[in-house]
Enzyme design. Sequence first.
Site, PDB file in Angstrom:
ATOM      1  N   ASP A   6      56.943  95.333 -62.684  1.00  0.00           N
ATOM      2  CA  ASP A   6      57.919  94.325 -62.265  1.00  0.00           C
ATOM      3  C   ASP A   6      59.144  94.180 -63.164  1.00  0.00           C
ATOM      4  O   ASP A   6      59.817  93.163 -63.112  1.00  0.00           O
ATOM      5  CB  ASP A   6      57.252  92.955 -62.130  1.00  0.00           C
ATOM      6  CG  ASP A   6      56.173  92.908 -61.068  1.00  0.00           C
ATOM      7  OD1 ASP A   6      56.118  93.833 -60.239  1.00  0.00           O
ATOM      8  OD2 ASP A   6      55.384  91.958 -61.061  1.00  0.00           O
ATOM      9  N   GLU A  96      56.256  93.947 -53.395  1.00  0.00           N
ATOM     10  CA  GLU A  96      56.218  92.710 -52.633  1.00  0.00           C
ATOM     11  C   GLU A  96      57.551  91.982 -52.620  1.00  0.00           C
ATOM     12  O   GLU A  96      57.787  91.157 -51.774  1.00  0.00           O
ATOM     13  CB  GLU A  96      55.123  91.772 -53.159  1.00  0.00           C
ATOM     14  CG  GLU A  96      55.403  91.144 -54.513  1.00  0.00           C
ATOM     15  CD  GLU A  96      55.098  92.023 -55.713  1.00  0.00           C
ATOM     16  OE1 GLU A  96      55.268  91.539 -56.838  1.00  0.00           O
ATOM     17  OE2 GLU A  96      54.698  93.183 -55.522  1.00  0.00           O
ATOM     18  N   GLU A 100      64.006  90.557 -54.930  1.00  0.00           N
ATOM     19  CA  GLU A 100      64.256  90.689 -56.364  1.00  0.00           C
ATOM     20  C   GLU A 100      64.742  92.095 -56.716  1.00  0.00           C
ATOM     21  O   GLU A 100      65.523  92.272 -57.641  1.00  0.00           O
ATOM     22  CB  GLU A 100      63.016  90.312 -57.168  1.00  0.00           C
ATOM     23  CG  GLU A 100      62.789  88.819 -57.164  1.00  0.00           C
ATOM     24  CD  GLU A 100      61.570  88.384 -57.933  1.00  0.00           C
ATOM     25  OE1 GLU A 100      61.694  87.439 -58.728  1.00  0.00           O
ATOM     26  OE2 GLU A 100      60.487  88.978 -57.741  1.00  0.00           O
TER      27      GLU A 100
END
Length: 175
Positions: A6, A96, A100
């Site tokens: 991430d 997911e 972002e």
Amino acid sequence: DSQMNDHEFHYAYFLLAAAAVAERVAGWGAESEWGGMLKLVVADVASAVRPADGAALTAAEGGAAPPLPFLRQLDPYAGHSWASGQGCFMEGNNLESSSEAMNFASGIFLFGAATGDEALRDLGIYYYATYAVAIEEYWFDVEGEVFETRWAARYRQTGILWSNGCKYGTWWTDN
């Protein structure tokens, strides 16, 4: 941290804030100020420098210690990154948060534009354009060619894209 997870999601917020400051405070985004560190943040996820024949780059060539992989988190075939690139789940890799990922692309573009770094700006444009097409294709299936008929009849989008399919929900809930 045992996983490369991430980074683009978290770094996007730093880059967007940095772009806003660099637009308003002369010299703040210069290489000798915060610009060098922020370019390293981008390179951790999206180094646009490809060493010839795997050789390490010198600092003058834009290298970092240690050299970072070319476009580390981008899957050029899929047109997007994977949040968990190591594929340790039964379903393979996942992404997911397409929003972002778009924030990250926007941050690269805006920071490059604010500092006059055309290569960084262009990298942001490439990421933004590439992600936009992938999001239309895999998260929203705008052409009606990706989702299975049963899925498309029930849902109009996916929440989490997996290597082997998709899930309607988020990482923390199925709602």
